[in-house]
Design a protein around this motif. Structure first.
Motif, PDB file in Angstrom:
ATOM      1  N   SER A   1      65.257  47.839 104.378  1.00 37.23           N
ATOM      2  CA  SER A   1      65.439  48.233 102.989  1.00 37.23           C
ATOM      3  C   SER A   1      66.861  48.716 102.755  1.00 37.23           C
ATOM      4  N   GLY A   2      67.428  48.333 101.624  1.00 34.31           N
ATOM      5  CA  GLY A   2      68.768  48.765 101.254  1.00 34.31           C
ATOM      6  C   GLY A   2      68.732  49.833 100.185  1.00 34.31           C
ATOM      7  N   ALA A   3      69.210  49.478  99.004  1.00 28.93           N
ATOM      8  CA  ALA A   3      69.196  50.391  97.860  1.00 28.93           C
ATOM      9  C   ALA A   3      68.354  49.756  96.767  1.00 28.93           C
ATOM     10  N   PRO A   4      67.021  49.851  96.886  1.00 24.04           N
ATOM     11  CA  PRO A   4      66.147  49.175  95.924  1.00 24.04           C
ATOM     12  C   PRO A   4      66.350  49.689  94.502  1.00 24.04           C
ATOM     13  N   GLU A   5      65.990  48.864  93.553  1.00 26.77           N
ATOM     14  CA  GLU A   5      66.138  49.193  92.141  1.00 26.77           C
ATOM     15  C   GLU A   5      64.795  49.595  91.552  1.00 26.77           C
ATOM     16  N   SER A   6      64.849  50.310  90.459  1.00 24.87           N
ATOM     17  CA  SER A   6      63.615  50.801  89.834  1.00 24.87           C
ATOM     18  C   SER A   6      62.899  49.712  89.050  1.00 24.87           C
ATOM     19  N   THR A   7      63.645  48.698  88.589  1.00 26.16           N
ATOM     20  CA  THR A   7      63.012  47.619  87.822  1.00 26.16           C
ATOM     21  C   THR A   7      62.356  46.626  88.772  1.00 26.16           C
ATOM     22  N   PRO A   8      61.156  46.136  88.439  1.00 25.18           N
ATOM     23  CA  PRO A   8      60.482  45.171  89.321  1.00 25.18           C
ATOM     24  C   PRO A   8      61.123  43.793  89.217  1.00 25.18           C
ATOM     25  N   GLY A   9      60.641  42.880  90.035  1.00 25.67           N
ATOM     26  CA  GLY A   9      61.088  41.504  89.977  1.00 25.67           C
ATOM     27  C   GLY A   9      62.080  41.149  91.054  1.00 25.67           C
ATOM     28  N   ASN A  10      62.831  40.082  90.830  1.00 25.99           N
ATOM     29  CA  ASN A  10      63.780  39.542  91.805  1.00 25.99           C
ATOM     30  C   ASN A  10      65.199  39.659  91.282  1.00 25.99           C
ATOM     31  N   GLY A  11      66.160  39.813  92.217  1.00 31.14           N
ATOM     32  CA  GLY A  11      67.573  39.692  91.944  1.00 31.14           C
ATOM     33  C   GLY A  11      68.102  38.410  92.554  1.00 31.14           C
ATOM     34  N   LEU A  12      69.266  37.972  92.087  1.00 33.65           N
ATOM     35  CA  LEU A  12      69.789  36.670  92.505  1.00 33.65           C
ATOM     36  C   LEU A  12      71.305  36.674  92.514  1.00 33.65           C
ATOM     37  N   ILE A  13      71.873  36.093  93.558  1.00 39.54           N
ATOM     38  CA  ILE A  13      73.304  35.784  93.605  1.00 39.54           C
ATOM     39  C   ILE A  13      73.443  34.319  94.004  1.00 39.54           C
ATOM     40  N   VAL A  14      74.284  33.590  93.286  1.00 46.10           N
ATOM     41  CA  VAL A  14      74.580  32.202  93.650  1.00 46.10           C
ATOM     42  C   VAL A  14      76.052  32.108  94.010  1.00 46.10           C
ATOM     43  N   THR A  15      76.353  31.244  94.962  1.00 46.47           N
ATOM     44  CA  THR A  15      77.737  31.081  95.403  1.00 46.47           C
ATOM     45  C   THR A  15      77.955  29.663  95.885  1.00 46.47           C
ATOM     46  N   GLU A  16      79.199  29.253  95.952  1.00 51.76           N
ATOM     47  CA  GLU A  16      79.573  27.909  96.397  1.00 51.76           C
ATOM     48  C   GLU A  16      80.458  28.021  97.630  1.00 51.76           C
ATOM     49  N   LEU A  17      80.123  27.278  98.686  1.00 52.58           N
ATOM     50  CA  LEU A  17      80.856  27.307  99.945  1.00 52.58           C
ATOM     51  C   LEU A  17      81.160  25.880 100.389  1.00 52.58           C
ATOM     52  N   ALA A  18      82.009  25.778 101.371  1.00 48.82           N
ATOM     53  CA  ALA A  18      82.238  24.483 102.010  1.00 48.82           C
ATOM     54  C   ALA A  18      81.054  24.152 102.912  1.00 48.82           C
ATOM     55  N   VAL A  19      80.676  22.890 102.958  1.00 52.90           N
ATOM     56  CA  VAL A  19      79.652  22.463 103.908  1.00 52.90           C
ATOM     57  C   VAL A  19      80.197  22.674 105.313  1.00 52.90           C
ATOM     58  N   PRO A  20      79.464  23.352 106.193  1.00 52.39           N
ATOM     59  CA  PRO A  20      80.019  23.656 107.521  1.00 52.39           C
ATOM     60  C   PRO A  20      80.285  22.391 108.323  1.00 52.39           C
ATOM     61  N   ARG A  21      81.415  22.379 109.007  1.00 52.18           N
ATOM     62  CA  ARG A  21      81.760  21.251 109.879  1.00 52.18           C
ATOM     63  C   ARG A  21      80.969  21.350 111.188  1.00 52.18           C
ATOM     64  N   ARG A  22      80.801  20.230 111.811  1.00 47.06           N
ATOM     65  CA  ARG A  22      80.205  20.196 113.153  1.00 47.06           C
ATOM     66  C   ARG A  22      80.792  19.006 113.892  1.00 47.06           C
ATOM     67  N   PRO A  23      80.951  19.117 115.200  1.00 52.93           N
ATOM     68  CA  PRO A  23      81.538  18.009 115.964  1.00 52.93           C
ATOM     69  C   PRO A  23      80.691  16.748 115.856  1.00 52.93           C
ATOM     70  N   GLN A  24      81.349  15.605 115.848  1.00 49.51           N
ATOM     71  CA  GLN A  24      80.635  14.338 115.794  1.00 49.51           C
ATOM     72  C   GLN A  24      79.728  14.200 117.008  1.00 49.51           C
TER      73      GLN A  24
END
Length: 470
Positions: free
Chosen positions: A235-258
Motif C-alpha cells: 500500500s502507498g498513499a491511498p485516496e479517499s475516493t473509490p474507483g481506479n486511477g490511471l496513468i498512460v505513457t509512451e515509450l520505445a519498444v525495448p530492443r532485444r538481440p536478434q
C-alpha cells in the motif's frame, strides 16, 4: 464464443420474433457474480488520430460495424431468481445512443479518461459499449518520464490522467467496455471494421510476428509452489475516493538481440516483476513469491473473430531470489521458458474450478453467493498484479485521408483489490503505449507516477542483458 446471427423480423411489419438468447459463458458469469459499484469492471481503449472525423459518418460506420459483429449487440435477459443461467439477449439494433461527441476543451481528455473508469455501460441496454469522441485534441507527446501524459499536459492528481487540450486538429476515440460482456481485443476488432467502413480503406489485420524456431531454447519449466500466498502490492498513499486511477505513457519498444530466446512480452513481464519487487522493498514488505496474471488470446483477428471475453488467464510465478536485475539474462530466459509453457498448455479460461463452479445444476443466485464467498476467501492467494500485453496492434485503424491512421492506442484493464494494479501495453507505429491502472484504495496518483518511472527503468534494463550475464 462464436458469432451468432440476429433473428430477422417477420417481414410483415408485425412484432419481431423472440430475440435469440445465449447462455453466459464461464468468464461472463463469474464477472457478473462479482460486480461492484465502487470499482467498475471497465476496459478503456483510447485511440489518437491525427485529423478530424465527421460526426454523422462516424456514427453510421460504428453502428454498421456493430451490426456486422452482432455478438456485440446484446443485453442481459431478465429472469427469475431460480433460473439456472444468466443469458444474453441479442438485439437487432442498439437500445440506446452509443456514440457521443465532446467538443474541444482544456480538460476534455482528462474528463473522458475519468468517465472510462468511473462507470461501466449497463448490462441492461444493448450494447454494453460506449464510444466517446473528443474533438480538437492536441498532438501526442513522446517520452514517458516525468509527470506529463502523452497528451502533452500535466497529469491530474484525482484521475491520474492528463487534462488534455483542445487546440489541435486531431481526434481521440474513447471506448468504454463493460468487461462482464466483452474484452478489449474483441472491441478493437469492431473499431477496425468501423474504420474500414468510414474511410473505405483496407484494415485487414497484419500477420502476427512469429518467433523463429532457432530462438527457442529448452529450459527448466519448474516454478515456485503455487500453494504459498503470493506477495501483495504494498500500500502507498491511498485516496479517499473509490474507483481506479490511471496513468498512460509512451515509450520505445525495448530492443532485444536478434535470435533471442525471449520476446518483448517476456521483457515486459520481467520489467513488471522487477518493478513490483522494487516497490515492495521500498515499503518494507517481506520478500514473497510474485505471481503475475497474464491473459493469453489465441483468437484470429479477421472479420470472423469470435466476439466476447475470449482470453484465458495464466499465472507466471517468480521466487524472490529469481527477481534480480543483476542477473537479467537469466531472468529473461526463465521468463520465456515459463510463458511459453503456459501458452502451450490446454486449460479452460479460468481453470477447471471455475468451470465446475458455473455448472447450471442449482439456481444461478445460489452460485453467485458461493462465488462471492470463495472470492473473498481466496483473496490472499490472488495474484500480485496483472500484465496484459495486447502486442502489436494488428489493424491500421485507418479512417481515411482526412482523419488518418491511429498513431497511438492505449488500453487499460480493471484494477480491483486485492490485486489492485494492472499494467496494459500495446504497440503502434513503432512505439510502446503503456497504461498503469490501480485501485485508489491501495495507491495514490503519486504512487502511480513512481511505479511508471520504475517500470520504464526496468524495461530499459532488459535491453542490457550482456552486462547482466557476466
Amino acid at each position: 464464443m462464436t458469432t451468432v446471427d440476429h433473428p430477422a423480423r417477420d417481414g410483415t411489419g408485425g412484432p419481431a420474433r423472440r430475440p435469440v438468447r445465449v447462455p453466459f459463458p464461464v468468464v461472463d458469469e463469474v464477472a457478473r457474480h462479482c460486480l461492484q459499484e465502487a470499482e467498475p469492471e471497465t476496459v478503456h481503449i483510447e485511440i489518437h488520430l491525427p485529423g478530424p472525423l465527421d460526426r454523422d459518418r462516424l456514427t453510421a460506420a460504428f453502428t454498421e460495424a456493430l451490426r456486422r459483429h452482432p455478438r456485440v449487440l446484446m443485453r442481459e435477459a431478465p429472469g427469475r431468481w431460480y433460473r439456472r443461467r444468466y443469458e444474453w439477449e441479442l438485439t437487432p439494433e442498439p437500445d440506446t445512443a452509443v456514440v457521443s461527441f465532446t467538443p474541444p476543451g482544456r480538460d476534455s481528455l482528462r474528463a473522458a479518461r475519468a468517465r472510462c473508469l468511473e462507470a461501466a455501460p449497463p448490462l441492461s441496454a444493448s450494447p454494453p459499449v460506449r464510444l466517446e469522441v473528443v474533438e480538437g485534441a492536441g498532438p501526442v507527446a513522446g517520452g514517458g518520464a516525468g509527470p506529463d501524459t502523452p497528451t502533452g499536459t500535466s497529469a491530474d492528481p484525482a484521475t491520474g490522467a492528463g487534462s488534455g487540450n483542445g487546440n489541435g486538429n486531431g481526434t481521440v476515440l474513447f471506448l468504454t467496455i463493460n468487461h462482464t460482456a466483452l474484452d478489449g481485443p474483441a472491441c478493437l476488432r469492431v473499431l477496425a471494421t468501423a474504420a474500414e467502413l468510414y474511410g473505405g480503406r483496407d484494415n485487414t489485420p497484419a500477420a502476427p510476428p512469429v518467433r523463429s524456431p532457432d530462438a527457442v531454447e529448452p529450459g527448466d519449466t519448474s516454478t515456485p509452489s503455487v500453494w504459498a500466498p503470493p506477495a501483495r502490492v504494498a500500500s502507498g498513499a491511498p485516496e479517499s475516493t473509490p474507483g481506479n486511477g490511471l496513468i498512460v505513457t509512451e515509450l520505445a519498444v525495448p530492443r532485444r538481440p536478434q535470435g533471442s530466446p525471449y520476446t518483448v512480452n517476456d521483457q515486459l513481464m520481467a520489467a513488471t516483476a522487477l518493478t513490483v519487487a522494487h516497490w515492495n522493498r521500498e515499503h518494507g514488505q517481506r520478500p514473497r513469491p510474485l505471481r503475475i496474471t497474464m491473459p493469453v488470446d489465441d483468437r484470429p483477428r479477421g472479420a470472423d473473430m469470435p466476439i466476447g471475453n475470449g482470453t484465458r488467464l495464466v499465472e507466471v510465478t517468480f521466487s524472490p531470489a529469481e527477481v534480480d536485475a543483476s542477473r537479467m539474462g537469466e531472468l529473461l530466459r526463465r521468463t520465456a521458458t515459463r510463458t511459453r509453457a503456459l501458452k502451450a498448455a490446454d486449460r479452460p479460461q479460468l481453470g477447471h474450478g471455475a468451470a465446475l463452479l458455473t455448472a447450471p445444476v442449482v439456481p444461478v443466485a445460489w452460485r453467485a453467493a458461493v462465488t462471492r464467498g470463495l472470492r473473498r476467501a481466496a483473496g490472499p492467494w490472488t495474484s500480485t498484479c496483472l500484465l496484459s500485453n495486447i502486442g502489436r496492434i494488428p489493424y491500421a485503424l485507418d479512417f481515411g485521408e482526412e482523419a488518418g491512421r491511429a498513431r497511438a492506442v492505449w488500453f487499460s484493464a480493471p484494477a480491483r483489490t486485492p490485486r489492485g494494479l494492472t499494467v496494459t501495453t500495446a504497440s503502434t507505429a513503432g512505439r510502446l503505449h503503456v497504461s498503469l491502472r490501480w485501485s485508489r484504495s491501495l495507491l495514490g496518483h503519486g504512487d502511480g507516477a513512481h511505479l511508471r518511472d520504475l517500470f520504464e527503468h526496468y524495461l530499459h534494463a532488459t535491453e542490457e542483458t550482456g552486462a547482466s550475464d557476466r
